[in-house]
Design a protein around this motif. Structure first.
Motif, PDB file in Angstrom:
ATOM      1  N   LYS A  89     -28.415 -13.917  39.913  1.00  0.00           N
ATOM      2  CA  LYS A  89     -27.663 -14.332  41.336  1.00  0.00           C
ATOM      3  C   LYS A  89     -27.462 -13.087  42.241  1.00  0.00           C
ATOM      4  N   TYR A  90     -27.313 -12.047  41.387  1.00  0.00           N
ATOM      5  CA  TYR A  90     -26.489 -11.136  42.174  1.00  0.00           C
ATOM      6  C   TYR A  90     -27.294  -9.463  42.302  1.00  0.00           C
ATOM      7  N   PRO A  91     -27.209  -8.739  43.084  1.00  0.00           N
ATOM      8  CA  PRO A  91     -27.804  -7.396  43.067  1.00  0.00           C
ATOM      9  C   PRO A  91     -27.029  -6.583  41.892  1.00  0.00           C
ATOM     10  N   TYR A  92     -28.220  -5.739  41.473  1.00  0.00           N
ATOM     11  CA  TYR A  92     -27.896  -4.521  40.495  1.00  0.00           C
ATOM     12  C   TYR A  92     -28.591  -3.577  40.718  1.00  0.00           C
ATOM     13  N   LEU A  93     -28.083  -2.279  41.417  1.00  0.00           N
ATOM     14  CA  LEU A  93     -28.785  -1.285  41.888  1.00  0.00           C
ATOM     15  C   LEU A  93     -28.519  -0.229  41.068  1.00  0.00           C
ATOM     16  N   VAL A  94     -29.427   1.028  41.279  1.00  0.00           N
ATOM     17  CA  VAL A  94     -29.496   2.481  40.695  1.00  0.00           C
ATOM     18  C   VAL A  94     -29.465   3.296  41.620  1.00  0.00           C
ATOM     19  N   ILE A  95     -28.815   4.436  41.497  1.00  0.00           N
ATOM     20  CA  ILE A  95     -29.012   5.583  42.480  1.00  0.00           C
ATOM     21  C   ILE A  95     -29.679   6.627  41.694  1.00  0.00           C
ATOM     22  N   GLU A  96     -30.816   7.219  42.181  1.00  0.00           N
ATOM     23  CA  GLU A  96     -31.573   8.225  41.659  1.00  0.00           C
ATOM     24  C   GLU A  96     -31.491   9.505  42.385  1.00  0.00           C
ATOM     25  N   ARG A  97     -31.448  10.501  41.466  1.00  0.00           N
ATOM     26  CA  ARG A  97     -31.694  11.826  42.116  1.00  0.00           C
ATOM     27  C   ARG A  97     -32.973  12.625  41.586  1.00  0.00           C
ATOM     28  N   GLY A  98     -33.920  12.637  42.587  1.00  0.00           N
ATOM     29  CA  GLY A  98     -35.140  13.029  41.831  1.00  0.00           C
ATOM     30  C   GLY A  98     -35.663  11.706  41.200  1.00  0.00           C
TER      31      GLY A  98
END
Length: 186
Positions: free
Chosen positions: A52-61
């Motif tokens: 149901k919900y967003p699951y995000l990652v943040i990447e450097r390179g």
């Protein structure tokens, strides 16, 4: 910070995300968990959230430096317009601006779903120590959250008692006829 990407997490990211999380379980009171979940358990948690919900990652390179997700607040139908948030950054990425970028992206996705209230459950202490500072509360306050609850000595970890606070941020308009929340689409 030109090489920063925020994207939807996939189950294939679970191993790296769990690697970030295990530091907090083993070394801090930021997580009240005692044991690091297995990779299979962690993937199941992700799968459940992603229903149901967003699951995000943040990447450097090409390296995941943090993750954030939303999940049900309390879990009853009347609370559908509310969501609890969770964020963890690689310990080397803290205080670099990545947390703000990740939370702002998550907030936008939740607004798009029709979520109105955001909540964060945060370990808190009267006396900072090697296991817990109040940086998380300060981070949330800087992003517009306000403390709405305080629980004394409700978490016991590393042979010490810790407090917990709830913080809230209103991101939408509450109407007498409220449109239903839509599930996040990957």
């Amino acid at each position: 910070m030109n090489d920063i990407t925020i994207r939807d997490a996939g189950l294939s990211d679970a191993e790296r995300i769990l690697e970030i999380y295990l530091y907090y379980v083993k070394n801090t009171v930021i997580s009240f968990e005692y044991e690091v979940p297995t990779l299979a358990e962690f993937r199941d948690r992700m799968r459940h959230t992603m229903e149901k919900y967003p699951y995000l990652v943040i990447e450097r390179g090409d390296v995941i430096m943090g993750y954030a997700y939303a999940h049900a607040f309390v879990g009853r139908a009347a609370y559908d317009w509310c969501s609890e948030l969770t964020i963890y950054l690689d310990r080397e990425a803290r205080k670099s601006g990545l947390g703000r970028k990740l939370y702002e992206a998550l907030e936008e996705k939740l607004k798009g779903m029709g979520i109105l209230n955001l909540y964060a459950c945060i370990g808190y202490t009267q006396k900072e120590d090697e296991y817990l500072t109040n940086n998380s509360a300060q981070f949330h306050a800087h992003l517009g959250f306000h403390q709405v609850g305080y629980f004394q000595k409700c978490g016991y970890k590393f042979g010490r008692w810790y407090d917990m606070i709830w913080m809230e941020k209103i991101i939408g308009e509450h109407r007498s006829e409220q449109k239903a929340v839509e599930a996040y689409r990957y």
